[in-house]
Write a protein that holds these residues in place. Structure first.
Motif, PDB file in Angstrom:
ATOM      1  N   VAL A  52       0.861  -1.182   0.000  1.00 21.72           N
ATOM      2  CA  VAL A  52       0.000   0.000   0.000  1.00 21.72           C
ATOM      3  C   VAL A  52       0.900   1.235   0.000  1.00 21.72           C
ATOM      4  CG1 VAL A  52      -0.223  -0.135   2.545  1.00 21.72           C
ATOM      5  CG2 VAL A  52      -1.862   1.205   1.217  1.00 21.72           C
ATOM      6  N   GLU A  53       0.540   2.186  -0.894  1.00 23.31           N
ATOM      7  CA  GLU A  53       1.326   3.431  -0.980  1.00 23.31           C
ATOM      8  C   GLU A  53       0.818   4.401   0.075  1.00 23.31           C
ATOM      9  OE1 GLU A  53       3.895   3.370  -2.938  1.00 23.31           O
ATOM     10  OE2 GLU A  53       3.230   1.434  -3.720  1.00 23.31           O
ATOM     11  N   ILE A  54       1.713   4.852   0.956  1.00 25.49           N
ATOM     12  CA  ILE A  54       1.318   5.794   2.010  1.00 25.49           C
ATOM     13  C   ILE A  54       2.322   6.943   2.072  1.00 25.49           C
ATOM     14  CG2 ILE A  54       0.186   4.005   3.405  1.00 25.49           C
ATOM     15  CD1 ILE A  54       2.724   4.189   5.248  1.00 25.49           C
ATOM     16  N   GLU A  55       1.971   7.935   2.865  1.00 26.61           N
ATOM     17  CA  GLU A  55       2.883   9.053   3.089  1.00 26.61           C
ATOM     18  C   GLU A  55       3.095   9.205   4.578  1.00 26.61           C
ATOM     19  OE1 GLU A  55       1.342  12.109   0.314  1.00 26.61           O
ATOM     20  OE2 GLU A  55       2.983  13.324   1.124  1.00 26.61           O
ATOM     21  N   GLY A  63       4.063   0.669   2.103  1.00 28.45           N
ATOM     22  CA  GLY A  63       3.883  -0.106   3.331  1.00 28.45           C
ATOM     23  C   GLY A  63       3.210  -1.429   3.035  1.00 28.45           C
ATOM     24  N   LYS A  64       2.947  -2.178   4.090  1.00 20.61           N
ATOM     25  CA  LYS A  64       2.250  -3.469   3.953  1.00 20.61           C
ATOM     26  C   LYS A  64       0.930  -3.387   4.708  1.00 20.61           C
ATOM     27  CE  LYS A  64       5.562  -5.961   1.971  1.00 20.61           C
ATOM     28  NZ  LYS A  64       5.381  -6.464   0.603  1.00 20.61           N
ATOM     29  N   GLN A  65      -0.081  -4.005   4.148  1.00 21.61           N
ATOM     30  CA  GLN A  65      -1.337  -4.144   4.883  1.00 21.61           C
ATOM     31  C   GLN A  65      -1.926  -5.524   4.599  1.00 21.61           C
ATOM     32  OE1 GLN A  65      -3.982  -1.058   3.455  1.00 21.61           O
ATOM     33  NE2 GLN A  65      -4.426  -2.150   1.551  1.00 21.61           N
ATOM     34  N   LEU A  66      -2.807  -5.967   5.493  1.00 26.98           N
ATOM     35  CA  LEU A  66      -3.449  -7.261   5.265  1.00 26.98           C
ATOM     36  C   LEU A  66      -4.228  -7.188   3.962  1.00 26.98           C
ATOM     37  CD1 LEU A  66      -4.749  -8.032   8.869  1.00 26.98           C
ATOM     38  CD2 LEU A  66      -2.829  -9.121   7.690  1.00 26.98           C
TER      39      LEU A  66
END
Ligand code: PRP
Ligand code: URA
Length: 207
Positions: A52-55, A63-66
């Motif tokens: 997942v692209e985050i700031e 980042g990683k998410q389920l």
């Protein structure tokens, strides 16, 4: 015999407290939640992740998410109810189904009285029940899930007898079993020895 005994020192300590006959219902329930969380941490180790692209306040990152794959928790009534909150504490978005089974005290065979499950679409399931004695109840619960098209099933118990593990291995070799303790045997009434007595009665203060 295929079973994963989760013998972390914290789990062993808490199981000993639960076994003690003077431990009351409130402590028994609280310990069961704590152990379920400790076991759940390991049991969910293979949950799929996605990027997942985050700031952050500093920069952009991946980042990683389920991943979208949802989890289903299925307690076997009644005693399995005591293990639901521990898993929900870890995975609040999990859906909860219920299977009603009681063990006929004479025949020791499971009797079905209820089944309500979430949609099975792309979902992995964990069946929870503190006691795996003859294995009849857990085997029936697994069959009920499979009959509804559910394929990916794990079984999570607190205390098991070798006979129960062998029964699940025989009837459902595809189902991985996780326990906090593997005890010696069953007595003539089908209770686990040394065990902890009747889990449902100890959770709910009945008898
Ligand atoms: C207990 C326990 C399991 C079953 C295990 O339930 O919670 O479901 O017995 O025994 P088995 O492996 O020999 O089938 P019980 O039938 O006492 O019902 P309860 O949870 O309503 O007390
Ligand atoms: N069910 C329980 O609650 N305890 C046992 O020891 C066996 C079955």
């Amino acid at each position: 015999m295929h079973v994963q005994v989760m013998d972390h020192p914290l789990i062993q300590h808490k199981v000993t407290l639960m076994r003690m006959k003077e431990t009351g219902s409130k402590d028994f329930r609280d310990l069961l939640v704590e152990i379920t969380m400790l076991m759940g941490y390991e049991i969910t180790r293979d949950l799929p992740l996605e990027d997942v692209e985050i700031e952050t306040p500093i920069t952009k990152m991946t980042g990683k998410q389920l991943s979208g794959k949802q989890l289903g928790i299925v307690p076997v009534l009644r005693a399995g109810l005591g293990m639901v909150q521990g898993l929900l504490n870890l995975i609040p978005t999990a859906k909860v189904g219920h299977i009603g089974l009681y063990r006929d005290p004479k025949t020791l065979k499971p009797v079905e009285y209820y089944c309500k499950l979430p949609d099975v679409q792309d979902r992995d399931f964990i069946i929870v029940d503190p006691m795996l004695a003859t294995g009849g109840s857990a085997a029936a619960a697994i069959t009920m899930l499979k009959n509804r098209g559910i394929k990916n099933i794990k079984l999570m118990c607190l205390v098991a007898a070798p006979q129960g593990v062998q029964e699940i291995n025989k009837q459902h070799p595809d189902v991985r079993i996780f326990v906090a303790a593997l005890d010696d045997k069953l007595n003539e009434n089908g209770y686990i020895v040394p065990g902890l007595g009747d889990a449902g009665d100890r959770i709910f203060g009945t008898k």
